[in-house]
Scaffold this motif. Structure first.
Motif, PDB file in Angstrom:
ATOM      1  N   HIS A 169       0.842  -1.205   0.000  1.00 35.08           N
ATOM      2  CA  HIS A 169       0.000   0.000   0.000  1.00 35.08           C
ATOM      3  C   HIS A 169       0.881   1.261   0.000  1.00 35.08           C
ATOM      4  CE1 HIS A 169      -2.686  -2.924   2.320  1.00 35.08           C
ATOM      5  NE2 HIS A 169      -3.417  -2.633   1.257  1.00 35.08           N
TER       6      HIS A 169
ATOM      7  N   ASP B 102      -3.084  -7.470  -7.542  1.00 29.72           N
ATOM      8  CA  ASP B 102      -4.457  -7.877  -7.845  1.00 29.72           C
ATOM      9  C   ASP B 102      -4.722  -7.570  -9.320  1.00 29.72           C
ATOM     10  OD1 ASP B 102      -5.515  -8.551  -5.025  1.00 29.72           O
ATOM     11  OD2 ASP B 102      -4.521  -6.628  -4.787  1.00 29.72           O
TER      12      ASP B 102
ATOM     13  N   ALA C   3       4.669  -5.390  -4.394  1.00 32.92           N
ATOM     14  CA  ALA C   3       5.697  -5.391  -3.338  1.00 32.92           C
ATOM     15  C   ALA C   3       5.782  -6.792  -2.749  1.00 32.92           C
ATOM     16  CB  ALA C   3       5.330  -4.380  -2.254  1.00 32.92           C
TER      17      ALA C   3
ATOM     18  N   MET D 209       3.265  -9.374  -0.835  1.00 34.95           N
ATOM     19  CA  MET D 209       2.687  -8.860   0.414  1.00 34.95           C
ATOM     20  C   MET D 209       1.175  -8.804   0.303  1.00 34.95           C
ATOM     21  SD  MET D 209       5.210  -5.860   1.553  1.00 34.95           S
ATOM     22  CE  MET D 209       6.911  -6.205   1.919  1.00 34.95           C
TER      23      MET D 209
HETATM   24  P1  AMP Z   1      -6.359  -4.027  -0.316  1.00 39.80           P
HETATM   25  O1  AMP Z   1      -6.216  -3.209   0.923  1.00 39.80           O
HETATM   26  O2  AMP Z   1      -5.850  -5.426  -0.166  1.00 39.80           O
HETATM   27  O3  AMP Z   1      -7.719  -3.930  -0.939  1.00 39.80           O
HETATM   28  O4  AMP Z   1      -5.379  -3.371  -1.372  1.00 39.80           O
HETATM   29  C1  AMP Z   1      -5.442  -2.005  -1.690  1.00 39.80           C
HETATM   30  C2  AMP Z   1      -4.565  -1.740  -2.873  1.00 39.80           C
HETATM   31  O5  AMP Z   1      -3.233  -2.135  -2.582  1.00 39.80           O
HETATM   32  C3  AMP Z   1      -4.993  -2.555  -4.117  1.00 39.80           C
HETATM   33  O6  AMP Z   1      -4.840  -1.749  -5.268  1.00 39.80           O
HETATM   34  C4  AMP Z   1      -4.010  -3.689  -4.103  1.00 39.80           C
HETATM   35  O7  AMP Z   1      -3.783  -4.228  -5.389  1.00 39.80           O
HETATM   36  C5  AMP Z   1      -2.769  -2.998  -3.578  1.00 39.80           C
HETATM   37  N1  AMP Z   1      -1.840  -3.986  -3.041  1.00 39.80           N
HETATM   38  C6  AMP Z   1      -2.107  -4.987  -2.150  1.00 39.80           C
HETATM   39  N2  AMP Z   1      -1.009  -5.739  -1.961  1.00 39.80           N
HETATM   40  C7  AMP Z   1      -0.041  -5.210  -2.747  1.00 39.80           C
HETATM   41  C8  AMP Z   1       1.324  -5.543  -2.999  1.00 39.80           C
HETATM   42  N3  AMP Z   1       1.910  -6.584  -2.411  1.00 39.80           N
HETATM   43  N4  AMP Z   1       2.011  -4.777  -3.864  1.00 39.80           N
HETATM   44  C9  AMP Z   1       1.421  -3.718  -4.487  1.00 39.80           C
HETATM   45  N5  AMP Z   1       0.152  -3.355  -4.296  1.00 39.80           N
HETATM   46  C10 AMP Z   1      -0.571  -4.088  -3.437  1.00 39.80           C
END
Ligand code: AMP
Length: 352
Positions: free
Chosen positions: A46, A187, A213, A221
């Motif tokens: 994030h 995602d 990441a 992650m």
């Molecule tokens: P989430 O809180 O899981 O809904 O993720 C919020 C945003 O962070 C989404 O756009 C995800 O694709 C992105 N995100 C989650 N994990 C990662 C990661 N490991 N690397 C890059 N972006 C991420």
């Protein structure tokens, strides 16, 4: 409710109207807004998106909202990690980092380089003002559906997932009217669907994608990794390793599905067989949801990759609950009882 707290270096908004006021002021002073939608439980993935947003906009809005409509009825909505205090702390630290990094720099238009200006942390009543959010497949309500993309890959086993994602993102876009919105490649199906939504609904927001990441061993992650614990964390790496095998095959010139996915499927099968042969107190079992090689725009499965177009290689495994926990064992949040779905992907870039 009025913006909370001037204790922070950003304002926290729980309602739409005050955020709209801020957005209007920013617009009138030629500032730009990058929106980073999240469900909280923030990690480096994030934060890397927020850094990217801060490099490309004067103001970053981060939304933190665990959106009920994207969880299936039997999924982990209740237990999803909610870590508000540490999220806020991480965002404060990041703002410190950004101001140190930026120093007295100004961009060519004389604007200060970006920082986090606003956190949007709405209640479900704000996000779903008429009917309460429902995860039922035939639920009533105002929803955005992007088909057939939403039925593929993750959508095959999670039928309401992308309806929930597209709906909440449309709401966030309408509330924040960002110049740019930032999503993680982690995602990948979400990125394809949100880009399609932006195109088909003529949203004026530029959809930007940040790289995945990873932990030092390669595990992508995810907020859900906290459920894994040591044993399942080690076995869960199989997905990354399998996709890496497939990537190697593409990079060495393979274009046929069997030649690209063969080694990946062998590895997931081999590791599973090794685990099955172990004692329940030692092993971690999983099911492979899919290992997919798909067209980057349609997500249709490919028999052969067109090298001028490239492809999306993606996979999902569901790691089963820990069967037989040992005393003192680190089984992760939820004591190893929560099944954990892991997803990962690589983009195969077009080969010139
Ligand atoms: P989430 O809180 O899981 O809904 O993720 C919020 C945003 O962070 C989404 O756009 C995800 O694709 C992105 N995100 C989650 N994990 C990662 C990661 N490991 N690397 C890059 N972006 C991420």
């Amino acid at each position: 409710m009025a913006p909370q707290s001037l204790r922070h270096s950003f304002e926290v908004f729980r309602d739409v109207a005050p955020l709209r006021n801020l957005r209007r002021q920013l617009l009138l002073t030629n500032r730009t807004v990058g929106l980073v939608p999240t469900m909280g439980a923030l990690h480096e993935g994030h934060l890397s998106l927020i850094r990217q947003a801060a490099a490309e906009n004067t103001d970053v809005f981060v939304s933190i909202y665990v959106n009920p409509t994207q969880f299936g009825v039997s999924e982990d909505l209740e237990s999803y990690p909610r870590t508000w205090d540490s999220d806020v702390e991480k965002l404060e630290k990041l703002n410190d980092e950004l101001s140190r990094l930026n120093g007295n720099k100004t961009d060519p238009k004389g604007q200060a380089p970006g920082r986090i200006t606003a956190i949007l942390a709405p209640t479900s009543k704000v996000m779903y003002p008429t009917l309460p959010p429902s995860s039922e497949i035939d639920a009533d309500g105002s929803f955005v559906t992007i088909t057939p993309l939403a039925r593929k890959l993750e959508g095959a086993s999670r039928p309401v997932f992308f309806r929930g994602v597209a709906t909440v993102c449309m709401k966030l876009f309408n509330i924040a009217t960002p110049d740019r919105a930032y999503f993680g490649q982690k995602d990948v199906q979400q990125t394809v669907i949100i880009k399609r939504m932006a195109k088909d609904f003529h949203l004026g927001t530029d959809i930007r994608i940040g790289p995945t990441a990873r932990e030092s061993d390669g595990l992508a992650m995810s907020s859900r990794n906290v459920y894994l614990g040591t044993r399942r964390r080690a076995v869960g790496l199989v997905l990354y390793n399998a996709l890496k095998e497939a990537e190697k095959a593409y990079e060495s010139g393979a274009v046929k599905r069997a030649d690209i996915l063969g080694a990946a499927n062998n590895l997931t099968q081999q590791v599973l067989s090794e685990q099955q042969a172990m004692q329940p107190s030692e092993r971690a079992l999983y099911e492979v949801g899919y290992i997919s090689l798909a067209d980057p725009d349609t997500l249709d499965e490919l028999d052969v990759v067109d090298p001028s177009k490239g492809a999306i290689l993606s996979g999902a495994i569901k790691v089963a609950p820990v069967e037989d926990t040992k005393p003192g064992e680190d089984c992760g949040l939820g004591d190893g009882k929560v099944p954990v779905r892991l997803i990962d992907n690589f983009i195969f870039k077009p080969r010139v």
